[in-house]
Design a protein around this motif. Structure first.
Motif, PDB file in Angstrom:
ATOM      1  N   ILE A   3       1.020  -1.098   0.296  1.00  0.00           N
ATOM      2  CA  ILE A   3      -0.101   0.088   0.056  1.00  0.00           C
ATOM      3  C   ILE A   3       0.789   1.324  -0.003  1.00  0.00           C
ATOM      4  N   GLN A   4       1.959   1.208   0.947  1.00  0.00           N
ATOM      5  CA  GLN A   4       2.874   2.395   0.869  1.00  0.00           C
ATOM      6  C   GLN A   4       3.556   2.299  -0.622  1.00  0.00           C
ATOM      7  N   GLU A   9       3.337   5.564  -5.428  1.00  0.00           N
ATOM      8  CA  GLU A   9       3.315   5.890  -6.798  1.00  0.00           C
ATOM      9  C   GLU A   9       2.097   6.697  -7.349  1.00  0.00           C
ATOM     10  N   LEU A  10       1.069   6.584  -6.519  1.00  0.00           N
ATOM     11  CA  LEU A  10      -0.011   7.522  -6.427  1.00  0.00           C
ATOM     12  C   LEU A  10       0.428   8.948  -6.346  1.00  0.00           C
ATOM     13  N   GLN A  11       1.160   9.339  -5.359  1.00  0.00           N
ATOM     14  CA  GLN A  11       1.837  10.255  -5.066  1.00  0.00           C
ATOM     15  C   GLN A  11       2.518  10.907  -6.300  1.00  0.00           C
ATOM     16  N   LEU A  12       3.421   9.912  -6.859  1.00  0.00           N
ATOM     17  CA  LEU A  12       4.223  10.280  -7.949  1.00  0.00           C
ATOM     18  C   LEU A  12       3.501  10.715  -9.265  1.00  0.00           C
ATOM     19  N   ILE A  14       0.481  11.741  -9.160  1.00  0.00           N
ATOM     20  CA  ILE A  14      -0.183  12.989  -8.652  1.00  0.00           C
ATOM     21  C   ILE A  14       0.734  14.172  -9.029  1.00  0.00           C
ATOM     22  N   ALA A  15       1.860  13.845  -8.682  1.00  0.00           N
ATOM     23  CA  ALA A  15       2.874  14.977  -8.999  1.00  0.00           C
ATOM     24  C   ALA A  15       3.186  15.403 -10.296  1.00  0.00           C
ATOM     25  N   GLU A  16       2.923  13.955 -10.899  1.00  0.00           N
ATOM     26  CA  GLU A  16       3.237  14.110 -12.450  1.00  0.00           C
ATOM     27  C   GLU A  16       2.139  14.633 -13.095  1.00  0.00           C
ATOM     28  N   LEU A  17       0.859  14.309 -12.610  1.00  0.00           N
ATOM     29  CA  LEU A  17      -0.231  15.073 -13.167  1.00  0.00           C
ATOM     30  C   LEU A  17      -0.360  16.506 -12.923  1.00  0.00           C
ATOM     31  N   LYS A  18       0.100  16.892 -11.486  1.00  0.00           N
ATOM     32  CA  LYS A  18       0.195  18.225 -11.487  1.00  0.00           C
ATOM     33  C   LYS A  18       1.089  18.908 -12.487  1.00  0.00           C
ATOM     34  N   ASP A  19       2.300  18.271 -12.673  1.00  0.00           N
ATOM     35  CA  ASP A  19       3.184  18.867 -13.545  1.00  0.00           C
ATOM     36  C   ASP A  19       2.509  18.981 -15.043  1.00  0.00           C
TER      37      ASP A  19
END
Length: 236
Positions: A3-4, A9-12, A14-19
């Protein structure tokens, strides 16, 4: 841990989506700026096209004005040439009339001199006629007083009578010639007055032609200046 890892991966992601979202926003902003610039350029092109059409219309109008002014200039130059020819003809006519007036004046003066001479001759003949008449009376008186010299006196009387008749004929001829000369003098004076009037009229016509010629030259100079200004403006 799975899960971590998924969270990471989700955070990455999300960060990539934000970028990616930021990149898309930047791309949208750039695209909007490009659209605004394109619209501005399109408006400028439309404005320039309208300005170009307006300037083309003005150019055509100015070309028509230049053509009209050129025709007008040619017409005025032709009219000026006609006026110059008329002016030269008037000057020639004025010179001829001046010569005629001078000749008539000289002839009139000669006739006046001749008239004075004939008048003096008439006066002399009149004086001689008076003297002869007085002499005839004297001889008639002597004839009455002296009968012894009748024949001699008769011859003298006959001689003086013949001379008197000749002088009378000469006097009548002189008077006739004087009358003819006076009439000719009057005719010449009338002719001189007519020539003077015609000369004055020609002088007035000459002055009017010169004024008209000067006015046309001023108008031609003005039209040439205006034509030069229009040509300069057309070149600009």
């Amino acid at each position: 841990s799975t899960i971590q890892k998924q969270r990471q991966e989700l955070q990455l992601l999300i960060a990539e989506l934000k970028d990616r979202d930021k990149e898309l926003n930047d791309m949208v902003a750039v695209h909007q700026r490009e659209l605004l610039a394109w619209e501005d350029d399109r408006q400028k092109r439309l404005t320039l096209a309208e300005r170009c059409n307006f300037l083309n219309d003005e150019l055509n109008k100015r070309n028509e004005i230049i053509k009209s002014l050129t025709k007008r200039l040619k017409f005025l130059e032709s009219q000026q040439n006609d006026s110059r020819a008329t002016f030269e003809y008037t000057q020639q006519k004025f010179k001829e009339l001046s010569q005629k007036v001078t000749g008539a004046t000289v002839h009139c003066q000669a006739l006046e001199e001749k008239n004075r001479s004939l008048h003096c001759s008439v006066l002399e003949l009149s004086a001689k006629t008076g003297q002869l008449q007085a002499r005839e009376q004297e001889l008639l008186t002597m004839l009455k007083l002296k009968d012894e010299v009748i024949l001699e006196t008769t011859e003298h009387i006959t001689e003086f009578t013949s001379k008197f008749r000749k002088l009378g004929s000469a006097l009548r001829a002189a008077k006739t010639e004087e009358f003819s000369l006076n009439k000719e003098k009057q005719d010449l004076k009338l002719r001189l007055k007519e020539l003077i009037l015609e000369t004055n009229r020609l002088k007035d016509d000459l002055c009017e032609k010169m004024k008209e010629n000067n006015k046309q030259q001023e108008e031609i100079i003005h039209l040439r200046q205006e034509n030069g200004y229009l040509r300069n403006e057309l070149a600009l």
